[in-house]
Scaffold this motif. Structure first.
Motif, PDB file in Angstrom:
ATOM      1  N   GLY A   1       0.784  -1.219   0.000  1.00  0.00           N
ATOM      2  CA  GLY A   1       0.000   0.000   0.000  1.00  0.00           C
ATOM      3  C   GLY A   1       0.815   1.268   0.000  1.00  0.00           C
ATOM      4  N   ALA A   2       0.102   2.370  -0.114  1.00  0.00           N
ATOM      5  CA  ALA A   2       0.713   3.675  -0.360  1.00  0.00           C
ATOM      6  C   ALA A   2       1.389   4.286   0.858  1.00  0.00           C
ATOM      7  CB  ALA A   2      -0.352   4.641  -0.884  1.00  0.00           C
ATOM      8  N   CYS A   3       1.218   3.688   2.029  1.00  0.00           N
ATOM      9  CA  CYS A   3       1.901   4.211   3.215  1.00  0.00           C
ATOM     10  C   CYS A   3       3.261   3.565   3.425  1.00  0.00           C
ATOM     11  CB  CYS A   3       1.031   4.018   4.452  1.00  0.00           C
ATOM     12  SG  CYS A   3      -0.462   5.051   4.439  1.00  0.00           S
ATOM     13  N   GLY A   4       3.521   2.477   2.707  1.00  0.00           N
ATOM     14  CA  GLY A   4       4.834   1.840   2.783  1.00  0.00           C
ATOM     15  C   GLY A   4       4.996   0.865   3.916  1.00  0.00           C
ATOM     16  N   TYR A   5       3.903   0.467   4.578  1.00  0.00           N
ATOM     17  CA  TYR A   5       4.016  -0.380   5.756  1.00  0.00           C
ATOM     18  C   TYR A   5       4.328  -1.837   5.436  1.00  0.00           C
ATOM     19  CZ  TYR A   5       1.959   3.548   8.332  1.00  0.00           C
ATOM     20  OH  TYR A   5       1.708   4.773   8.894  1.00  0.00           O
ATOM     21  N   GLY A   6       4.122  -2.252   4.195  1.00  0.00           N
ATOM     22  CA  GLY A   6       4.461  -3.626   3.826  1.00  0.00           C
ATOM     23  C   GLY A   6       3.466  -4.621   4.395  1.00  0.00           C
ATOM     24  N   ASN A   7       3.976  -5.627   5.131  1.00  0.00           N
ATOM     25  CA  ASN A   7       3.129  -6.669   5.707  1.00  0.00           C
ATOM     26  C   ASN A   7       2.418  -6.109   6.937  1.00  0.00           C
ATOM     27  OD1 ASN A   7       2.141  -8.918   7.257  1.00  0.00           O
ATOM     28  ND2 ASN A   7       3.458 -10.253   6.038  1.00  0.00           N
ATOM     29  N   LEU A   8       1.123  -5.890   6.819  1.00  0.00           N
ATOM     30  CA  LEU A   8       0.383  -5.251   7.899  1.00  0.00           C
ATOM     31  C   LEU A   8       0.240  -6.150   9.124  1.00  0.00           C
ATOM     32  CD1 LEU A   8      -2.403  -3.552   5.758  1.00  0.00           C
ATOM     33  CD2 LEU A   8      -0.282  -2.539   6.619  1.00  0.00           C
ATOM     34  N   TYR A   9       0.323  -7.463   8.913  1.00  0.00           N
ATOM     35  CA  TYR A   9       0.287  -8.379  10.051  1.00  0.00           C
ATOM     36  C   TYR A   9       1.556  -8.240  10.890  1.00  0.00           C
ATOM     37  CZ  TYR A   9      -3.470 -10.712   7.420  1.00  0.00           C
ATOM     38  OH  TYR A   9      -4.621 -10.989   6.733  1.00  0.00           O
ATOM     39  N   SER A  10       2.716  -8.353  10.255  1.00  0.00           N
ATOM     40  CA  SER A  10       3.972  -8.301  11.000  1.00  0.00           C
ATOM     41  C   SER A  10       4.232  -6.911  11.580  1.00  0.00           C
ATOM     42  CB  SER A  10       5.145  -8.725  10.106  1.00  0.00           C
ATOM     43  OG  SER A  10       5.282  -7.851   8.997  1.00  0.00           O
ATOM     44  N   GLN A  11       3.657  -5.887  10.977  1.00  0.00           N
ATOM     45  CA  GLN A  11       3.828  -4.532  11.502  1.00  0.00           C
ATOM     46  C   GLN A  11       2.887  -4.238  12.665  1.00  0.00           C
ATOM     47  OE1 GLN A  11       6.245  -2.766  10.893  1.00  0.00           O
ATOM     48  NE2 GLN A  11       6.865  -2.743   8.763  1.00  0.00           N
ATOM     49  N   GLY A  12       1.958  -5.152  12.931  1.00  0.00           N
ATOM     50  CA  GLY A  12       1.072  -4.996  14.069  1.00  0.00           C
ATOM     51  C   GLY A  12      -0.254  -4.331  13.775  1.00  0.00           C
ATOM     52  N   TYR A  13      -0.522  -3.992  12.517  1.00  0.00           N
ATOM     53  CA  TYR A  13      -1.785  -3.335  12.181  1.00  0.00           C
ATOM     54  C   TYR A  13      -2.916  -4.336  11.956  1.00  0.00           C
ATOM     55  CZ  TYR A  13       1.240   0.709  11.541  1.00  0.00           C
ATOM     56  OH  TYR A  13       2.146   1.710  11.744  1.00  0.00           O
ATOM     57  N   GLY A  14      -2.572  -5.546  11.586  1.00  0.00           N
ATOM     58  CA  GLY A  14      -3.577  -6.590  11.405  1.00  0.00           C
ATOM     59  C   GLY A  14      -4.570  -6.273  10.310  1.00  0.00           C
ATOM     60  N   THR A  15      -5.833  -6.603  10.578  1.00  0.00           N
ATOM     61  CA  THR A  15      -6.890  -6.380   9.583  1.00  0.00           C
ATOM     62  C   THR A  15      -7.705  -5.119   9.880  1.00  0.00           C
ATOM     63  OG1 THR A  15      -8.462  -7.771  10.805  1.00  0.00           O
ATOM     64  CG2 THR A  15      -7.097  -8.853   9.128  1.00  0.00           C
ATOM     65  N   ASN A  16      -7.413  -4.447  10.965  1.00  0.00           N
ATOM     66  CA  ASN A  16      -8.126  -3.204  11.291  1.00  0.00           C
ATOM     67  C   ASN A  16      -7.505  -2.033  10.533  1.00  0.00           C
ATOM     68  OD1 ASN A  16      -9.207  -4.966  13.329  1.00  0.00           O
ATOM     69  ND2 ASN A  16      -9.877  -3.133  14.406  1.00  0.00           N
ATOM     70  N   THR A  17      -7.689  -2.066   9.222  1.00  0.00           N
ATOM     71  CA  THR A  17      -7.043  -1.077   8.366  1.00  0.00           C
ATOM     72  C   THR A  17      -8.028  -0.521   7.350  1.00  0.00           C
ATOM     73  OG1 THR A  17      -6.333  -2.754   6.789  1.00  0.00           O
ATOM     74  CG2 THR A  17      -4.833  -2.261   8.626  1.00  0.00           C
ATOM     75  N   ALA A  18      -7.626   0.598   6.724  1.00  0.00           N
ATOM     76  CA  ALA A  18      -8.480   1.225   5.719  1.00  0.00           C
ATOM     77  C   ALA A  18      -7.635   1.994   4.724  1.00  0.00           C
ATOM     78  CB  ALA A  18      -9.478   2.161   6.384  1.00  0.00           C
ATOM     79  N   ALA A  19      -8.132   2.075   3.504  1.00  0.00           N
ATOM     80  CA  ALA A  19      -7.565   2.955   2.483  1.00  0.00           C
ATOM     81  C   ALA A  19      -8.408   4.221   2.454  1.00  0.00           C
ATOM     82  CB  ALA A  19      -7.582   2.267   1.127  1.00  0.00           C
ATOM     83  N   LEU A  20      -7.742   5.366   2.418  1.00  0.00           N
ATOM     84  CA  LEU A  20      -8.443   6.648   2.475  1.00  0.00           C
ATOM     85  C   LEU A  20      -8.595   7.263   1.087  1.00  0.00           C
ATOM     86  CD1 LEU A  20      -6.706   8.378   5.540  1.00  0.00           C
ATOM     87  CD2 LEU A  20      -8.615   6.755   5.510  1.00  0.00           C
ATOM     88  N   SER A  21      -9.719   7.923   0.883  1.00  0.00           N
ATOM     89  CA  SER A  21      -9.918   8.671  -0.354  1.00  0.00           C
ATOM     90  C   SER A  21      -9.023   9.902  -0.369  1.00  0.00           C
ATOM     91  CB  SER A  21     -11.387   9.095  -0.487  1.00  0.00           C
ATOM     92  OG  SER A  21     -11.736  10.002   0.553  1.00  0.00           O
ATOM     93  N   THR A  22      -8.915  10.538  -1.536  1.00  0.00           N
ATOM     94  CA  THR A  22      -8.047  11.709  -1.698  1.00  0.00           C
ATOM     95  C   THR A  22      -8.343  12.781  -0.655  1.00  0.00           C
ATOM     96  OG1 THR A  22      -7.895  11.314  -4.084  1.00  0.00           O
ATOM     97  CG2 THR A  22      -7.346  13.520  -3.308  1.00  0.00           C
TER      98      THR A  22
END
Length: 248
Positions: A44-65
């Motif tokens: 994704g566009a924030c550069g976090y890579g693997n969201l599981y290993s980074q601790g964000y899990g599935t509680n994530t969202a892509a934001l509109s412009t």
């Protein structure tokens, strides 16, 4: 099902959090993407890579412009609840972290597929977290949202990529406001030097920092600053991740 974005946002908990920036509830809409296991939300566009290993899990969202702020909103947290649609809404709210960008689709009208077109405020959620506030078959639902403080476990993390004279530092696991707006680095043989944001939450320094212990000064959108002193030892190597202090 309506698939809207290719980018994502996430967080840890479903419990209410402290409101930041004094913001109240705002109307928006939400859709979902990424599949039942949210595997399609990685990267994704924030550069976090693997969201599981980074601790964000599935509680994530892509934001509109309108919400993404050219990437400066990466890491910010939002409490979201389904609103005014009794056929599809489920009770309760979720808390997500912004981890991605939902791009506009100018070929479609804003009310028929172009959900992330400006000036719409829209969240493209991971499928698992969407299903906590709405039924799968809804596809798109009206929501209310507000900025909340990010609750993180442990300190901020600094992943050093790049090479000599091009230090690219990815900053993750940021508490408080969550969205980093300014970074400075200090080597054991240098003073404080401002870093520039390259993309997402990757911050760049073109100074030679090899063989020095490093400190970082991180400022978030609410103006608060935390210093992680000597959090990186002098024998660091590119590709390594180090833990610093945290916003409380």
């Amino acid at each position: 099902m309506i698939l809207v974005g290719v980018f994502l946002v996430g967080f840890l908990s479903f419990v209410p959090s402290t409101v930041v920036h004094g913001e109240g509830w705002v109307d928006a809409h939400a859709t979902f993407y990424g599949g039942g296991d949210a595997s399609g939300t990685m990267g994704g566009a924030c550069g976090y890579g693997n969201l599981y290993s980074q601790g964000y899990g599935t509680n994530t969202a892509a934001l509109s412009t309108a919400l993404f702020n050219s990437g400066l909103s990466c890491g910010s947290c939002y409490e979201i609840r389904c609103a005014n649609d009794p056929k599809w809404c489920l009770p309760g709210s979720i808390v997500v972290t912004a981890t991605n960008f939902c791009p506009p689709n100018n070929a479609l009208p804003s009310n028929a597929g172009g959900w992330c077109n400006p000036p719409l405020q829209h969240f493209d959620l991971s499928q698992p977290v969407f299903q906590h506030i709405a039924q799968y078959r809804a596809g798109i639902v009206p929501v209310s949202y507000r900025r909340v403080a990010c609750r993180r476990s442990g300190g901020m993390r600094f992943t050093i990529n790049g090479h000599s004279y091009f230090n690219l530092v990815l900053i993750t696991n940021v508490g408080g406001a969550g969205d980093v707006h300014g970074v400075a680095v200090k080597g054991s043989r240098t003073g404080w030097q401002s870093m520039s944001r390259n993309w997402g939450q990757n911050w760049q320094s073109n100074n030679y920092l090899n063989g020095q212990s490093l400190s970082f000064k991180v400022t978030t959108s609410d103006g608060r600053t935390v210093v992680s002193s000597n959090c990186v030892p002098s024998h660091w190597s590119f590709g390594q991740t180090f833990t610093g202090a945290q916003f409380r």
